[in-house]
Scaffold this motif. Structure first.
Motif, mmCIF file in Angstrom:
data_model
loop_
_atom_site.group_PDB
_atom_site.id
_atom_site.type_symbol
_atom_site.label_atom_id
_atom_site.label_comp_id
_atom_site.label_asym_id
_atom_site.label_seq_id
_atom_site.Cartn_x
_atom_site.Cartn_y
_atom_site.Cartn_z
ATOM 1 N N THR A 65 3.033 21.076 -3.568
ATOM 2 C CA THR A 65 2.794 22.510 -3.702
ATOM 3 C C THR A 65 1.470 22.808 -4.405
ATOM 4 N N SER A 66 0.740 21.781 -4.775
ATOM 5 C CA SER A 66 -0.584 21.976 -5.356
ATOM 6 C C SER A 66 -1.447 20.769 -5.013
ATOM 7 N N LEU A 67 -2.768 20.980 -5.065
ATOM 8 C CA LEU A 67 -3.713 19.951 -4.671
ATOM 9 C C LEU A 67 -4.934 20.055 -5.567
ATOM 10 N N ASP A 68 -5.388 18.930 -6.112
ATOM 11 C CA ASP A 68 -6.602 18.872 -6.923
ATOM 12 C C ASP A 68 -7.652 18.057 -6.175
ATOM 13 N N ILE A 69 -8.825 18.666 -5.940
ATOM 14 C CA ILE A 69 -9.909 17.990 -5.220
ATOM 15 C C ILE A 69 -11.109 17.909 -6.153
ATOM 16 N N GLY A 70 -11.547 16.708 -6.474
ATOM 17 C CA GLY A 70 -12.726 16.525 -7.312
ATOM 18 C C GLY A 70 -13.992 16.909 -6.562
ATOM 19 N N VAL A 71 -14.888 17.630 -7.225
ATOM 20 C CA VAL A 71 -16.121 18.101 -6.594
ATOM 21 C C VAL A 71 -17.317 17.595 -7.402
ATOM 22 N N PRO A 72 -18.513 17.561 -6.789
ATOM 23 C CA PRO A 72 -19.686 17.002 -7.485
ATOM 24 C C PRO A 72 -20.060 17.736 -8.757
ATOM 25 N N SER A 73 -19.971 19.070 -8.751
ATOM 26 C CA SER A 73 -20.308 19.829 -9.949
ATOM 27 C C SER A 73 -19.649 21.201 -9.868
ATOM 28 N N PRO A 74 -19.437 21.848 -11.032
ATOM 29 C CA PRO A 74 -18.712 23.129 -11.043
ATOM 30 C C PRO A 74 -19.409 24.254 -10.298
ATOM 31 N N ASP A 75 -20.738 24.166 -10.098
ATOM 32 C CA ASP A 75 -21.434 25.286 -9.472
ATOM 33 C C ASP A 75 -21.461 25.211 -7.951
ATOM 34 N N TYR A 76 -20.696 24.294 -7.368
ATOM 35 C CA TYR A 76 -20.576 24.279 -5.913
ATOM 36 C C TYR A 76 -19.776 25.491 -5.447
ATOM 37 N N GLN A 77 -20.174 26.024 -4.318
ATOM 38 C CA GLN A 77 -19.539 27.201 -3.725
ATOM 39 C C GLN A 77 -18.658 26.762 -2.550
ATOM 40 N N VAL A 78 -17.474 27.370 -2.455
ATOM 41 C CA VAL A 78 -16.620 27.099 -1.300
ATOM 42 C C VAL A 78 -17.258 27.748 -0.072
ATOM 43 N N ASP A 79 -17.574 26.934 0.915
ATOM 44 C CA ASP A 79 -18.100 27.464 2.172
ATOM 45 C C ASP A 79 -16.948 27.695 3.150
ATOM 46 N N GLN A 80 -16.049 26.705 3.244
ATOM 47 C CA GLN A 80 -14.880 26.876 4.114
ATOM 48 C C GLN A 80 -13.808 25.858 3.741
ATOM 49 N N LEU A 81 -12.584 26.328 3.660
ATOM 50 C CA LEU A 81 -11.411 25.469 3.494
ATOM 51 C C LEU A 81 -10.466 25.760 4.654
ATOM 52 N N SER A 82 -10.245 24.750 5.482
ATOM 53 C CA SER A 82 -9.325 24.877 6.614
ATOM 54 C C SER A 82 -8.120 23.993 6.347
ATOM 55 N N MET A 83 -6.907 24.571 6.468
ATOM 56 C CA MET A 83 -5.674 23.826 6.228
ATOM 57 C C MET A 83 -4.738 24.035 7.413
ATOM 58 N N ASN A 84 -4.201 22.943 7.929
ATOM 59 C CA ASN A 84 -3.251 22.965 9.043
ATOM 60 C C ASN A 84 -1.932 22.367 8.566
ATOM 61 N N PHE A 85 -0.880 23.184 8.590
ATOM 62 C CA PHE A 85 0.434 22.770 8.114
ATOM 63 C C PHE A 85 1.346 22.473 9.302
ATOM 64 N N SER A 86 2.198 21.495 9.121
ATOM 65 C CA SER A 86 3.208 21.176 10.132
ATOM 66 C C SER A 86 4.479 20.716 9.422
#
Length: 750
Positions: A65-86
């Motif tokens: 029910t939750s997901l943690d994704i490590g990113v290169p640095s805090p100032d990165y901007q989300v461009d697109q998050l696509s999620m497909n559930f089944s």
């Protein structure tokens, strides 16, 4: 005309000349001329240009029910998050409905035979059982007592006659949650039901009792009880009894359960997919900046239940970077732009994009000196793909743009040392900055001022140094913003006023009186030249000392391989290997046409990361100086001599260079010969007997001895002896003389 009359007239002429010299009248100066506008030498402006670093993460998870994704640095901007559930399916779980009360109600003889509490199902569900917070007395109870799932009578708000499932009560004598699973799960539609404890078997002879604990918190659930006669009484909104319902919600469509993805404090709905129990969501830049080293994603829903599901996701992030950019602008010729991206190579898929301004042309992209423009140009953008990016690569993007016209105005073209130069520049219709670059009579930059202009003319003034030499000078004016630029050069002349000191005046008067006007003019010219020569020598000594104090590093590189064949640092400076790589890769791409380098050396001066970088290229090698401040003309000339000396001694060895640098260590001696770097090396005093010293040399020797003794004869530096903001040329000359005489010597090899 008699001899006496000629003598008299000559005397009058000489006296008149003396008066003009003493008063500094302009009749002895060159006539005033209109301000000169001429093509400028290459003026380099440090600026920045925006680019975007992109990174993509592909992953999957199951039943989270939750997901943690490590990113290169805090100032990165989300461009697109696509999620497909089944395979979306609410989990089987015990859902706590009421708890945390401290009071109870009893099922006890002569008072009541049962208690019931409302169950409100918002979604269809399979109910497997319930758990009750209940306990019994130590006295045995009659059997059977049932836990029942019953229908809801909407008129009287009590349990109706329908029993969907029941199981015999099991209760301990100590309070606690007791699970009661029905013999078979029961499927229920969304709606209202009652959970009842039915002890209708109680009789007057039964002395035991049951305690069902309840909560006093506000609720919308009704409760009812069975009186001693065995009838359920009308239900009321009252303190509900503690219970949990063990169930699985029968909803698999995301929209039916209001399934959402939580990200950065925002929620984004999941839409139904094509097949049953599937869904998708696509989140764009509105999700904002990550803000930490981990992007947290939450899977939310309104069924108040955790979900069993499979998910595949793709996360694309982008990071805006301000790339170091160098503008080379000259009047009357196109501008050259040099952009130096610093592109990181992470573990995930990554790429880089940059939008090309509409007015830029002749755009090229170099990777480690190789032209890869055709691989990276996409329409009006540059796209460096994941497969092209490698760790540690040096990137250079170069382009040209038209020279933007603007107006300059200066009221005077002629100044004396110590006077204030003034001018103004009228900007084009585009917003930007003016940079005024002051060059002295040797063509060496003396300073620059950047002003953000308004719509009106921008004024600029500066004080001409009292030590300035006589000759032609200029102010290079560069207008620029991030994408456009233009340059103009304003020329002016510096003249030194005639001497007015008493001795010179007496000499000229004497010559004028005794020898006539022509002799006086000749003497004046001689004196003036002598003064100019002495002033030039004084400035040369000062500039030489300043250049050496500003010197951080010398590096000699083989041009073909890029290998440094010799390097020497000064003071505490540590070379950043990436500091000059961008410049070295950019030779020939930055509007710097280094032609005929087999015949004569070519030198460029650039500024990067608060350092001044001077690169001299000759035949098959480059000499690079890294300095704290801009070099003088004398240092540039010394660098030219050094280039020819290196070629004379090591030219053949460089032609067959195979990577072995041992044989080039003798370059240290050539550097000392042409630049005298031992001046800034650790030094010691080595007294010699019977050496004649001038008074200036004695003064410097005594000061050096005092410094050495204060340091317990440990090595000292010239700056400790010659310290102070103002450099005394006499002391510097005496210091160099003592080094030549071997009295002050390097404590270690320079």
């Amino acid at each position: 005309m008699t001899h006496h009359s000629r003598w008299f007239r000559s005397g009058l002429a000489g006296a008149a000349l003396l008066c003009m010299l003493a008063s500094g009248l302009a009749t002895l100066m060159p006539s005033a001329a209109a301000i000169g506008i001429k093509p400028a030498g290459a003026a380099t402006i440090n600026t920045s240009f925006p680019g975007l670093e992109h990174t993509r993460y592909n992953g999957s998870f199951i039943n989270e029910t939750s997901l943690d994704i490590g990113v290169p640095s805090p100032d990165y901007q989300v461009d697109q998050l696509s999620m497909n559930f089944s395979n979306i399916s609410p989990a089987k779980e015990a859902k706590t409905v009421v708890a945390n009360g401290t009071l109870y109600k009893q099922i006890i003889k002569n008072i009541r035979k049962g208690l019931a509490v409302e169950i409100n199902l918002s979604y269809p569900a399979i109910v497997y059982g319930v758990s009750l917070d209940i306990n019994r007395s130590s006295i045995a109870l009659p059997s059977p007592i049932y836990v029942q799932l019953r229908g809801f009578d909407p008129i009287h708000n009590y349990p109706n006659a329908t029993i969907y499932a029941q199981v015999t009560l099991g209760a301990a004598t100590v309070r606690g949650w007791q699970d009661h699973l029905f013999p078979s799960p029961v499927s229920l539609a969304a709606g209202r039901y009652f959970l009842a404890v039915n002890a209708s078997i109680f009789s007057p002879s039964d002395n035991g009792f049951l305690n069902w604990w309840y909560s006093t918190e506000p609720t919308s659930l009704r409760v009812s009880e069975m009186d001693w006669a065995g009838a359920w009484v009308d239900g009321v909104l009252q303190d509900p009894f503690h219970y949990k319902i063990i169930r699985r919600v029968q909803v698999t469509e995301p929209e039916a359960m209001n399934m959402r993805v939580g990200l950065n404090g925002q929620e984004f709905p999941v839409t139904n997919g094509g097949p049953i129990a599937t869904g998708t969501v696509t989140i764009g830049p509105q999700a904002g900046t990550v803000g930490s080293s981990t992007l947290q994603v939450f899977i939310l829903n309104d069924i108040d239940s955790s979900l069993a599901l499979d998910c595949n996701y793709t996360l694309e992030l982008e990071h805006g970077i301000a790339m170091s950019t160098f503008l080379n602008a000259s009047a009357g010729v196109p501008n050259s732009w040099l952009v130096l991206p610093s592109i990181s190579r992470g573990t995930s898929e990554c790429w880089f994009t940059m939008s090309i301004p509409g007015n830029w042309y002749a755009v090229s992209v170099l990777k480690d000196g190789l032209d890869i423009t055709n691989e990276t140009r996409v329409g009006n953008d540059i796209l460096i793909s994941n497969g092209t990016i490698t760790a540690g690569a040096t990137w250079v993007i170069s382009a040209r743009s038209p020279n933007v016209e603007f107006l300059v105005n200066a009221p005077s073209a002629q100044y004396h040392p110590g006077e204030t130069f003034s001018m103004s520049a009228t900007p084009p219709s585009i917003t930007g900055n003016f940079t005024f670059i002051v060059l002295n009579t040797l063509g060496i930059e003396q300073g620059r001022t950047t002003i953000a202009h308004g719509p009106a003319a921008t004024p600029f003034t500066f004080s001409i140094p009292s030590s300035e030499r006589e000759g032609s000078s200029s102010v290079v004016v560069v207008w620029n913003n991030a994408t456009d630029a233009g340059a103009r050069s304003v020329a002016y002349t510096v003249t030194i006023p005639p001497p007015t000191d008493l001795i010179t005046a007496v000499v000229i008067v004497a010559a004028a009186v005794s020898g006539g006007f022509i002799v006086a003019i000749a003497l004046y010219t001689t004196v003036r030249r002598a003064r100019r020569r002495l002033e030039a020598e004084r400035l040369d000594v000062i500039n030489k000392a300043k250049d050496l104090f500003n010197l951080n590093y010398i590096i000699v590189l083989d041009k073909r391989s890029g290998v440094d064949i010799y390097g020497q640092s000064f003071g505490d400076f540590t070379l950043d290997p990436t500091l000059v790589s961008g410049f070295l890769s950019a030779i020939g791409t930055f509007g710097l046409e280094l032609t005929n380098t087999d015949e004569e050396s070519q030198t460029i001066k650039l500024e990067y990361k608060k350092s001044k970088i001077v690169i001299s290229e000759y035949k098959g090698f480059r000499i690079t100086l890294i300095m704290k401040d801009a070099p003088s003309h004398g240092m540039v000339s010394a660098l030219d001599r050094l280039a020819h000396d290196i070629d004379e001694k090591y030219g053949k060895a460089l032609e067959g260079f195979n990577g072995e640098t041992t044989e080039f260590q003798g370059i240290a001696g050539l550097i000392e010969k042409d630049i005298h770097v031992s001046f800034v090396a650790p030094l010691k005093v080595s007294p010699r007997e019977k050496v004649d010293l001038t008074q200036d040399e004695k003064d410097v020797y005594n000061k050096a001895t005092d410094v050495a003794m204060s340091k317990k004869m440990n090595p000292f530096y010239a700056s400790e002896v010659l310290g102070g903001e103002e450099i005394d040329p006499k002391a510097v000359s005496a210091f160099f003389s003592l080094m030549v005489k071997g009295i002050i010597t390097p404590a270690a090899k320079p």
